[in-house]
Design a protein around this motif. Structure first.
Motif, mmCIF file in Angstrom:
data_model
loop_
_atom_site.group_PDB
_atom_site.id
_atom_site.type_symbol
_atom_site.label_atom_id
_atom_site.label_comp_id
_atom_site.label_asym_id
_atom_site.label_seq_id
_atom_site.Cartn_x
_atom_site.Cartn_y
_atom_site.Cartn_z
ATOM 1 N N VAL A 31 53.951 61.137 81.559
ATOM 2 C CA VAL A 31 54.167 61.847 82.825
ATOM 3 C C VAL A 31 55.594 61.626 83.344
ATOM 4 O O VAL A 31 56.062 62.342 84.226
ATOM 5 N N THR B 264 48.311 68.425 83.955
ATOM 6 C CA THR B 264 48.985 67.486 84.859
ATOM 7 C C THR B 264 49.768 68.235 85.936
ATOM 8 O O THR B 264 50.571 69.124 85.621
ATOM 9 N N SER C 243 46.092 64.372 84.973
ATOM 10 C CA SER C 243 46.506 63.797 83.696
ATOM 11 C C SER C 243 45.528 62.722 83.251
ATOM 12 O O SER C 243 45.288 61.757 83.978
#
Length: 300
Positions: free
Chosen positions: A133, A22, A75
């Protein structure tokens, strides 16, 4: 006396953070604005973070028009999902079989069926999936804010020095006007005596009391002592806002108000000064005050 940590309202800050696959990148730019205004550009799965991001940015900045761009790549939690609408597929297949039966043919064109509308849809990742995230995104926002804050402070120091220099220029002009003001009354008295003497041509004596009353009346109408006193007070307050504290407190609105008051006093001095010399110095002072006004628009 330590210099005040003045902040500009213009600048740019970025931050890039990665965790595993990510990568989160934040770009934050700021320009002048009377109030605090923030425009956000977030990936749809992270839209639920809008309020939290707004609070973070506002904790750093009190004024300015800011634009924040946040992107998150790599991600799997944020990747859109391809979904097959099997109910629609079954209907297409049933229709195809019926067409095959009625046309008495065995040809199948699966590529044509796959291109039919409604078979596939793209589903954006939901907020639940994007939770992983969140810490990375908020940390990147915080770092971008910190970088922008440093840039605004560096530019603010340049603004502070320039404002102090222009403020001193106005102070010098005000001192010159104050020094010259007594000559205005004396010059008027001499001119008035000469005009009266020329008019009477020596046939009558000048009424000294009436002449002094006229001079006193002029002095009252043209006195600029109060305006000069207020003007020096405004200039002193302006300088103090720039000099007194080392705390980065927003002072743009206060400075803007003082400049409005300065312009008002200078207009009055110009109308009451009744002197070419005073008028000239008023024009110069107003020119410097306008430069102050333009620069203050950049101050938080």
């Amino acid at each position: 006396m330590s210099g005040k940590m003045l902040n500009s309202m213009t600048g740019f800050g970025t931050a890039s953070l990665n965790q595993g696959e990510t990568l989160v990148r934040v770009e934050l730019k700021s320009v002048n604005h009377r109030f605090f205004e923030l425009s956000l550009n977030l990936p749809r799965p992270l839209m639920y973070l809008e309020n939290q991001i707004r609070k973070t940015v506002h904790s750093f900045f009190q004024r300015g028009s800011l634009t924040l761009y946040l992107t998150a790549d790599g991600s799997p939690d944020l990747a859109p999902k391809l979904c097959t609408n099997w109910g629609v597929v079954d209907q297409y297949l049933d229709a195809a079989r019926e067409i095959q039966r009625r046309s008495n043919t065995s040809d199948w064109d699966f590529s044509a069926i796959l291109s039919l509308p409604g078979i596939f849809t793209i589903q954006e990742a939901g907020g639940t999936h994007a939770q992983a995230v969140k810490p990375l995104a908020l940390k990147a926002v915080d770092q971008a804010c910190a970088q922008l804050s440093v840039m605004r402070r560096i530019e603010g120091e340049q603004l502070r020095l320039d404002l102090l220099e222009k403020n001193e220029s106005v102070e010098r002009l005000i001192d010159e006007i104050e020094d010259y003001a007594p000559h205005v009354r004396k010059t008027y008295e001499q001119q008035l005596r000469r005009h009266v003497s020329d008019f009477l041509d020596g046939h009558q004596a000048i009424d000294e009391d009436r002449l002094m009353n006229e001079i006193a009346l002029f002095a009252d109408k043209s006195a600029i002592d109060e305006e000069l006193t207020r003007m020096k007070s405004h200039l002193r307050q302006f300088r103090n806002f720039l000099d007194e504290s080392a705390e980065p407190v927003p002072v743009g609105r206060q400075l803007d108000f003082l400049i409005q008051e300065m312009n008002r006093e200078m207009n009055t001095i110009g109308s009451k000064g009744n002197s070419v010399e005073v008028s000239h110095k008023v024009v110069l002072a107003k020119s410097e005050i306008e430069k102050l006004r333009e620069q203050v628009q950049n101050v938080e």
